[in-house]
Enzyme design. Structure first.
Site, PDB file in Angstrom:
ATOM      1  CB  ALA A  96      -7.837  -3.212   6.313  1.00  0.00           C
ATOM      2  CB  CYS A 102      -1.097   0.036   0.756  1.00  0.00           C
ATOM      3  SG  CYS A 102      -0.404  -0.262   2.565  1.00  0.00           S
ATOM      4  CD  GLN A 151       3.438  -5.490   2.621  1.00  0.00           C
ATOM      5  OE1 GLN A 151       4.582  -4.738   3.006  1.00  0.00           O
ATOM      6  NE2 GLN A 151       2.356  -5.277   2.843  1.00  0.00           N
TER       7      GLN A 151
END
Length: 428
Positions: free
Chosen positions: A200, A56, A126
């Site tokens: 989120a 993100c 990630q």
């Protein structure tokens, strides 16, 4: 032996500081798409070593190329084509790093020092996923392996030697603790997650780790909501049914980051009426905000945004900055060690070639001396000096005084030569 010089490294990317959310959204690729992107980098751009990191906060391509400058321009154009955006517009919102700067950046990303929320623990995961996908696609070579493994080692040191994870990372845990202060044990509470991005998911995982067992996921993109709900072992509902889902929620986390509020004052008021004014704990984790600020004026609605949670989590900005400085010091130490090790490895072939050359000269001198040790050593010395003396004479004859001085200084350093009494400097 492969060329492992970091001068061939190039990183081209767009992050939360350099680019708009619109561009990052256009560039974003999920894990399933990464192999396709890597194949295009190989076939269309001619790259044999490349890694794609998409979160993100950022979309980056790290690659090795014979001409990193040209590769940077090619990758910028490639990103523009992938996003359907003009190259000039992409170039204005991206960064191109090469060599040492690219290595330092890669270390900082893995250590979560270049993230929107410094210290996020899942960033390293990630990067590891991006590396695995590059390996699976056959785009990971010796050069890439060296940089990535060094970045992992750097991230590990940052985690173990600093308190960086106890600052911004605890934003999520401070939300959980504040919710517990309001509701008590969370295992009796119901949660509603609005949004499907990294923030989120980070918040949801924190609440589940804190005891929240009942969780509903929703978002503007149903497919992403279903996918996230599956990962969180919860269930998804259509975004259109948000008002119905809201009144059952004791804990609400909104992390959409859209241009309009995902949750309005009227929606919360209606939910509170249906709940008979049982309190609701709401987290606005969107950037920009997702919950209308006026919600906080409702008596039984307890709204916290990221700034509120940071204030709870941190003793003060000075503490975070101090830890970040300590973490950057680790990055720079690791960078210096990595570059030194690379330079030493790259010097090995030259040293080996020099040793082989000297052995040839020694053998020739012994053969020419026919067993006379004194003659052999004099022959060897003369032959050792022949090429260096000719090179120095050539430099002097061409009038390159600066090159002559540099070469002489290098010879003195290499062979630890004492300077003569007439020289301007003396060896210390």
């Amino acid at each position: 032996m492969p060329d492992l010089t970091v001068s061939r490294l190039v990183v081209v990317g767009a992050n939360h500081r350099s680019s708009s959310m619109a561009l990052r959204d256009a560039l974003c690729v999920d894990d399933a798409m990464v192999p396709i992107v890597l194949a295009r980098l190989r076939d269309a751009c001619g790259l044999t070593q490349a890694m794609v990191l998409a979160t993100c906060d950022r979309v980056e391509v790290m690659a090795f190329a014979d001409d990193p400058g040209a590769a940077g321009a090619t990758l910028t154009q490639f990103l523009g084509e992938m996003a359907g955006v003009e190259t000039d517009e992409v170039a204005a919102q991206t960064y191109v790093l090469t060599g040492d700067a690219a290595v330092r950046h890669s270390f900082a990303v893995a250590a979560s020092l270049d993230s929107q929320m410094i210290g996020e623990p899942h960033v390293l995961g990630q990067v590891k996923t991006a590396w695995r996908l590059a390996r699976d696609a056959g785009m990971a070579g010796a050069e890439m392996e060296a940089v990535v493994q060094a970045a992992f080692a750097c991230a590990k040191r940052v985690r173990s030697e600093t308190h960086i994870a106890e600052g911004p990372v605890s934003v999520a845990s401070s939300a959980v603790q504040t919710a517990k202060d309001l509701h008590g044990d969370l295992d009796r509470c119901s949660g509603l997650l609005i949004g499907t991005g990294d923030m989120a998911e980070l918040m949801a995982e924190a609440f589940q780790a804190g005891g929240l067992k009942q969780l509903v996921v929703t978002g503007p993109r149903t497919a992403l909501a279903v996918s996230l709900a599956r990962r969180l072992d919860s269930h998804a509902v259509p975004f259109e049914t948000l008002p119905e889902a809201l009144h059952s929620a004791d804990v609400v986390v909104a992390a959409v980051g859209g241009r309009t509020y995902a949750l309005t004052l009227e929606q919360v008021r209606d939910a509170l009426r249906k709940r008979r004014q049982r309190p609701m704990f709401l987290v606005d984790a969107g950037i920009p905000g997702d919950i209308e600020p006026a919600v906080n004026r409702e008596e039984n609605a307890f709204l916290y945004d990221l700034a509120d949670l940071e204030n709870i989590a941190l003793a003060g900005r000075a503490t975070r900055e101090a830890e970040a400085q300590a973490a950057w010091a680790v990055v720079d130490q690791e960078l210096a060690g990595f570059l030194k090790a690379r330079a030493a490895r790259e010097a090995v072939p030259a040293i080996t070639a020099l040793r082989d050359h000297l052995e040839v000269l020694r053998a020739e001198a012994l053969a020419a001396a026919h067993g006379d040790a004194d003659k052999a050593t004099r022959l060897l010395v003369n032959r050792l000096l022949h090429d260096p003396m000719r090179a120095l004479r050539d430099l002097a004859e061409h009038g390159d005084e600066a090159a002559t001085q540099r070469t002489e200084a290098l010879l003195r350093r290499l062979f630890a030569l004492e300077r003569g009494p007439d020289d301007k400097e003396t060896k210390r």
